[in-house]
Write a protein that holds these residues in place. Structure first.
Motif, PDB file in Angstrom:
ATOM      1  N   VAL A 159      37.592  40.182 -69.348  1.00 18.50           N
ATOM      2  CA  VAL A 159      36.421  40.288 -68.486  1.00 18.50           C
ATOM      3  C   VAL A 159      35.904  41.714 -68.622  1.00 18.50           C
ATOM      4  O   VAL A 159      36.682  42.677 -68.517  1.00 18.50           O
ATOM      5  CB  VAL A 159      36.764  39.968 -67.015  1.00 18.50           C
ATOM      6  N   VAL A 160      34.599  41.816 -68.882  1.00 14.71           N
ATOM      7  CA  VAL A 160      34.004  43.118 -69.166  1.00 14.71           C
ATOM      8  C   VAL A 160      32.723  43.279 -68.348  1.00 14.71           C
ATOM      9  O   VAL A 160      31.928  42.345 -68.252  1.00 14.71           O
ATOM     10  CB  VAL A 160      33.662  43.247 -70.671  1.00 14.71           C
ATOM     11  N   SER A 161      32.529  44.465 -67.780  1.00 13.90           N
ATOM     12  CA  SER A 161      31.281  44.759 -67.072  1.00 13.90           C
ATOM     13  C   SER A 161      30.464  45.738 -67.914  1.00 13.90           C
ATOM     14  O   SER A 161      31.006  46.454 -68.751  1.00 13.90           O
ATOM     15  CB  SER A 161      31.563  45.350 -65.690  1.00 13.90           C
ATOM     16  N   ALA A 162      29.159  45.747 -67.658  1.00 11.28           N
ATOM     17  CA  ALA A 162      28.288  46.680 -68.375  1.00 11.28           C
ATOM     18  C   ALA A 162      27.143  47.109 -67.477  1.00 11.28           C
ATOM     19  O   ALA A 162      26.698  46.345 -66.607  1.00 11.28           O
ATOM     20  CB  ALA A 162      27.745  46.041 -69.641  1.00 11.28           C
ATOM     21  N   GLU A 163      26.695  48.323 -67.701  1.00 10.16           N
ATOM     22  CA  GLU A 163      25.510  48.846 -67.039  1.00 10.16           C
ATOM     23  C   GLU A 163      24.559  49.338 -68.119  1.00 10.16           C
ATOM     24  O   GLU A 163      24.989  49.970 -69.081  1.00 10.16           O
ATOM     25  CB  GLU A 163      25.863  49.988 -66.100  1.00 10.16           C
ATOM     26  N   VAL A 164      23.284  49.035 -67.934  1.00 12.91           N
ATOM     27  CA  VAL A 164      22.263  49.451 -68.888  1.00 12.91           C
ATOM     28  C   VAL A 164      21.367  50.482 -68.203  1.00 12.91           C
ATOM     29  O   VAL A 164      20.975  50.311 -67.043  1.00 12.91           O
ATOM     30  CB  VAL A 164      21.419  48.250 -69.359  1.00 12.91           C
ATOM     31  N   PHE A 165      21.048  51.539 -68.951  1.00 14.46           N
ATOM     32  CA  PHE A 165      20.208  52.608 -68.441  1.00 14.46           C
ATOM     33  C   PHE A 165      19.037  52.839 -69.392  1.00 14.46           C
ATOM     34  O   PHE A 165      19.189  52.757 -70.608  1.00 14.46           O
ATOM     35  CB  PHE A 165      21.014  53.912 -68.318  1.00 14.46           C
ATOM     36  N   GLY A 166      17.877  53.153 -68.810  1.00 16.56           N
ATOM     37  CA  GLY A 166      16.724  53.539 -69.607  1.00 16.56           C
ATOM     38  C   GLY A 166      16.821  55.001 -69.972  1.00 16.56           C
ATOM     39  O   GLY A 166      17.779  55.690 -69.596  1.00 16.56           O
ATOM     40  N   GLY A 167      15.829  55.478 -70.686  1.00 18.64           N
ATOM     41  CA  GLY A 167      15.807  56.876 -71.104  1.00 18.64           C
ATOM     42  C   GLY A 167      15.796  57.854 -69.947  1.00 18.64           C
ATOM     43  O   GLY A 167      16.209  59.002 -70.090  1.00 18.64           O
ATOM     44  N   ASP A 168      15.359  57.406 -68.783  1.00 21.15           N
ATOM     45  CA  ASP A 168      15.343  58.256 -67.589  1.00 21.15           C
ATOM     46  C   ASP A 168      16.687  58.255 -66.854  1.00 21.15           C
ATOM     47  O   ASP A 168      16.807  58.827 -65.783  1.00 21.15           O
ATOM     48  CB  ASP A 168      14.233  57.819 -66.645  1.00 21.15           C
ATOM     49  N   LYS A 169      17.671  57.566 -67.439  1.00 24.28           N
ATOM     50  CA  LYS A 169      19.041  57.471 -66.887  1.00 24.28           C
ATOM     51  C   LYS A 169      19.130  56.627 -65.620  1.00 24.28           C
ATOM     52  O   LYS A 169      20.163  56.605 -64.959  1.00 24.28           O
ATOM     53  CB  LYS A 169      19.663  58.847 -66.629  1.00 24.28           C
ATOM     54  N   LYS A 170      18.065  55.913 -65.277  1.00 20.88           N
ATOM     55  CA  LYS A 170      18.096  55.033 -64.105  1.00 20.88           C
ATOM     56  C   LYS A 170      18.637  53.665 -64.520  1.00 20.88           C
ATOM     57  O   LYS A 170      18.350  53.194 -65.622  1.00 20.88           O
ATOM     58  CB  LYS A 170      16.701  54.870 -63.519  1.00 20.88           C
ATOM     59  N   PRO A 171      19.414  53.005 -63.636  1.00 21.70           N
ATOM     60  CA  PRO A 171      19.951  51.681 -63.972  1.00 21.70           C
ATOM     61  C   PRO A 171      18.815  50.672 -64.221  1.00 21.70           C
ATOM     62  O   PRO A 171      17.849  50.615 -63.463  1.00 21.70           O
ATOM     63  CB  PRO A 171      20.745  51.287 -62.738  1.00 21.70           C
ATOM     64  N   ALA A 172      18.956  49.903 -65.293  1.00 22.80           N
ATOM     65  CA  ALA A 172      17.950  48.901 -65.652  1.00 22.80           C
ATOM     66  C   ALA A 172      18.522  47.487 -65.643  1.00 22.80           C
ATOM     67  O   ALA A 172      17.770  46.526 -65.539  1.00 22.80           O
ATOM     68  CB  ALA A 172      17.354  49.215 -67.015  1.00 22.80           C
ATOM     69  N   ALA A 173      19.845  47.359 -65.775  1.00 24.37           N
ATOM     70  CA  ALA A 173      20.477  46.036 -65.754  1.00 24.37           C
ATOM     71  C   ALA A 173      21.985  46.215 -65.523  1.00 24.37           C
ATOM     72  O   ALA A 173      22.551  47.264 -65.816  1.00 24.37           O
ATOM     73  CB  ALA A 173      20.248  45.291 -67.064  1.00 24.37           C
ATOM     74  N   THR A 174      22.601  45.164 -64.985  1.00 21.52           N
ATOM     75  CA  THR A 174      24.054  45.089 -64.889  1.00 21.52           C
ATOM     76  C   THR A 174      24.479  43.756 -65.454  1.00 21.52           C
ATOM     77  O   THR A 174      23.700  42.807 -65.482  1.00 21.52           O
ATOM     78  CB  THR A 174      24.557  45.209 -63.432  1.00 21.52           C
ATOM     79  N   ALA A 175      25.725  43.697 -65.916  1.00 22.16           N
ATOM     80  CA  ALA A 175      26.196  42.453 -66.538  1.00 22.16           C
ATOM     81  C   ALA A 175      27.692  42.290 -66.347  1.00 22.16           C
ATOM     82  O   ALA A 175      28.429  43.262 -66.176  1.00 22.16           O
ATOM     83  CB  ALA A 175      25.851  42.445 -68.021  1.00 22.16           C
ATOM     84  N   LEU A 176      28.104  41.042 -66.426  1.00 20.63           N
ATOM     85  CA  LEU A 176      29.523  40.685 -66.424  1.00 20.63           C
ATOM     86  C   LEU A 176      29.700  39.621 -67.509  1.00 20.63           C
ATOM     87  O   LEU A 176      28.912  38.684 -67.596  1.00 20.63           O
ATOM     88  CB  LEU A 176      29.945  40.130 -65.060  1.00 20.63           C
ATOM     89  N   SER A 177      30.711  39.814 -68.334  1.00 26.03           N
ATOM     90  CA  SER A 177      30.906  38.914 -69.458  1.00 26.03           C
ATOM     91  C   SER A 177      32.384  38.565 -69.611  1.00 26.03           C
ATOM     92  O   SER A 177      33.268  39.345 -69.245  1.00 26.03           O
ATOM     93  CB  SER A 177      30.400  39.573 -70.744  1.00 26.03           C
ATOM     94  N   THR A 178      32.636  37.390 -70.172  1.00 30.64           N
ATOM     95  CA  THR A 178      33.982  36.943 -70.481  1.00 30.64           C
ATOM     96  C   THR A 178      34.059  36.662 -71.973  1.00 30.64           C
ATOM     97  O   THR A 178      33.140  36.085 -72.548  1.00 30.64           O
ATOM     98  CB  THR A 178      34.336  35.656 -69.706  1.00 30.64           C
ATOM     99  N   TYR A 179      35.158  37.065 -72.571  1.00 34.53           N
ATOM    100  CA  TYR A 179      35.428  36.825 -73.992  1.00 34.53           C
ATOM    101  C   TYR A 179      36.764  36.108 -74.109  1.00 34.53           C
ATOM    102  O   TYR A 179      37.641  36.285 -73.260  1.00 34.53           O
ATOM    103  CB  TYR A 179      35.522  38.139 -74.769  1.00 34.53           C
ATOM    104  N   ILE A 180      36.930  35.370 -75.199  1.00 36.90           N
ATOM    105  CA  ILE A 180      38.199  34.713 -75.480  1.00 36.90           C
ATOM    106  C   ILE A 180      38.704  35.168 -76.843  1.00 36.90           C
ATOM    107  O   ILE A 180      37.923  35.326 -77.788  1.00 36.90           O
ATOM    108  CB  ILE A 180      38.080  33.174 -75.410  1.00 36.90           C
ATOM    109  N   LYS A 181      39.995  35.387 -76.900  1.00 39.24           N
ATOM    110  CA  LYS A 181      40.623  35.773 -78.167  1.00 39.24           C
ATOM    111  C   LYS A 181      40.757  34.512 -79.015  1.00 39.24           C
ATOM    112  O   LYS A 181      41.208  33.472 -78.537  1.00 39.24           O
ATOM    113  CB  LYS A 181      41.997  36.382 -77.919  1.00 39.24           C
ATOM    114  N   LEU A 182      40.342  34.600 -80.260  1.00 33.35           N
ATOM    115  CA  LEU A 182      40.408  33.462 -81.168  1.00 33.35           C
ATOM    116  C   LEU A 182      41.776  33.319 -81.801  1.00 33.35           C
ATOM    117  O   LEU A 182      42.521  34.215 -81.919  1.00 33.35           O
ATOM    118  CB  LEU A 182      39.363  33.614 -82.275  1.00 33.35           C
TER     119      LEU A 182
END
Length: 139
Positions: free
Chosen positions: A116-139
């Protein structure tokens, strides 16, 4: 544990992997930083990445997030191990129209098969533009 430095062999492997993902190259995604369980990747906004109103296309941001979260996980894997995305949930917070976009990803939980991985996206002004949560599976 996340945030610890990775060794030179892992860093070379990760840099090579980023440089050889055709879709990441198409978008112009670059590795900014990587440590154990974390990765920050970015890209420069250009006209080809925007929708009709000059805003960066949501798919570009999703792709940047997916790439950053994958590379946060890769820092925890052996060279022969592979993962793939199971799900990705994004909350877009505000539009981006110019500058450099960065996605900072962090492994929240690394299990035997699922990550389980979280992510934050920032624009060039360093302000938050998006947040995300993702799941991956090992093959």
């Amino acid at each position: 544990m996340t945030g610890a430095k990775i060794d030179a062999t892992q860093l070379r492997r990760i840099r090579k992997a980023v440089a050889t993902v055709p879709f990441a190259q198409l978008l112009g995604i670059e590795l900014d930083d990587v440590a154990t369980g974390t990765a920050t990747l970015g890209l420069e906004v250009r006209k080809e990445l925007t929708q009709n109103h000059g805003v960066v296309h949501g798919g570009v941001i999703a792709s940047l997030i997916d790439t950053a979260t994958a590379f946060a996980i890769i820092s925890l894997l052996a060279p022969d191990e592979r993962v793939t995305t199971v799900d990705l949930t994004i909350s877009y917070l505000r539009p981006i129209t110019e500058g450099r976009i960065t996605a900072a990803a962090k492994v929240v939980r690394a299990g035997r098969r699922l990550f389980v991985v979280s992510a934050e996206v920032f624009g060039g002004d360093k302000k938050p533009a998006a947040t995300a949560l993702s799941t991956y599976i090992k093959l």
